[in-house]
Write an enzyme that holds these catalytic residues in place. Sequence first.
Site, mmCIF file in Angstrom:
data_model
loop_
_atom_site.group_PDB
_atom_site.id
_atom_site.type_symbol
_atom_site.label_atom_id
_atom_site.label_comp_id
_atom_site.label_asym_id
_atom_site.label_seq_id
_atom_site.Cartn_x
_atom_site.Cartn_y
_atom_site.Cartn_z
ATOM 1 N N LYS A 64 -4.771 -7.929 11.724
ATOM 2 C CA LYS A 64 -3.274 -8.072 11.754
ATOM 3 C C LYS A 64 -2.663 -6.864 12.147
ATOM 4 C CE LYS A 64 -2.961 -9.895 7.458
ATOM 5 N NZ LYS A 64 -4.133 -10.345 6.899
ATOM 6 N N ARG A 103 1.739 -14.738 1.425
ATOM 7 C CA ARG A 103 0.282 -15.045 1.025
ATOM 8 C C ARG A 103 -0.044 -16.031 -0.112
ATOM 9 N NH1 ARG A 103 -1.579 -9.569 2.391
ATOM 10 N NH2 ARG A 103 -3.674 -9.188 1.930
ATOM 11 N N ARG A 142 -14.479 -0.043 8.288
ATOM 12 C CA ARG A 142 -13.176 0.569 8.410
ATOM 13 C C ARG A 142 -12.945 1.897 7.749
ATOM 14 N NH1 ARG A 142 -7.744 -3.011 7.668
ATOM 15 N NH2 ARG A 142 -8.489 -2.770 5.421
ATOM 16 N N ARG A 147 -11.447 -10.408 -2.177
ATOM 17 C CA ARG A 147 -10.424 -10.865 -1.127
ATOM 18 C C ARG A 147 -10.389 -11.694 -0.385
ATOM 19 N NH1 ARG A 147 -10.323 -5.225 1.623
ATOM 20 N NH2 ARG A 147 -8.415 -5.794 2.928
ATOM 21 N N ARG A 178 -10.838 2.831 2.116
ATOM 22 C CA ARG A 178 -9.751 2.252 1.236
ATOM 23 C C ARG A 178 -10.917 1.749 -0.059
ATOM 24 N NH1 ARG A 178 -5.660 -1.529 4.625
ATOM 25 N NH2 ARG A 178 -6.406 -2.919 2.584
#
Length: 215
Positions: free
Chosen positions: A13, A88, A127, A171, A160
């Site tokens: 996104k 969400r 990431r 998630r 993260r």
Amino acid sequence: MRIILLGAPGAGKGTQADSIKAKYPVAHISTGDMLRSNIKEGTELGRNAEVYMDAGKLVPDDVIIAMMERRLMEDDAKEGFMLDGFPRTIAQAKALDEILDKMKLKLDAVVDLVIEDDAVVGRLTSRRVCRQCGEIYNTVMKPSSKEGVCDKCGGDVVQRDDDKEDVIRKRLSVFHEQTAPLIDYYGKQGILVPVDATGEKDAVLKVLEQKKANA
Ligand code: ADP
Ligand code: ZN
């Protein structure tokens, strides 16, 4: 233009948002970024949200809805906006519809970035992000020139806490349970635009431009 970017965590996104922003005068409103900046600044909102985020859970609807209602009233959102990470849940989507009704605004499109779970896990575990400026790296596709150091600002490049594999799986399950129903919700409103999230970097931009040309 007023759009929502929908899609699993790791669907890209943020990347799609950057290419849209370069072409359209929209405010990029990312709930994840807003929450992280609240955590960084040590606000009460940030302190409340952090526990949920680190566990891969959703921050409670009332907190998010209040935060977004305020954000959508700000000046830069008048030109148009792109929502990234919100809504969400169905409750958030309904609240957004009410806020927009009050403001006499309509959504132009809800872009659904489609991706398989295993592709998400691969993407997110590699990431990395700069703690200071937020620049995104990837240990496979786009490493920083010097490991752990940001090319742009020299800040620390880290993973993260919620990009660890067990949290990612959590998630994803939250996404399937709570967020995936929005696909149907916006499908019924006739504004859903599915886009393959594993395709080109500008895929969403192209679809939006086509949509505009056909309008
Ligand atoms: P990603 O899209 O990669 O999951 P985000 O940066 O959008 O990451 O969100 C990170 C975390 O922030 C989420 O896992 C969740 O805990 C919280 N969060 C962000 N947006 C929302 C929202 N609309 N409702 C509830 N929690 C949210
Ligand atoms: Zn940096």
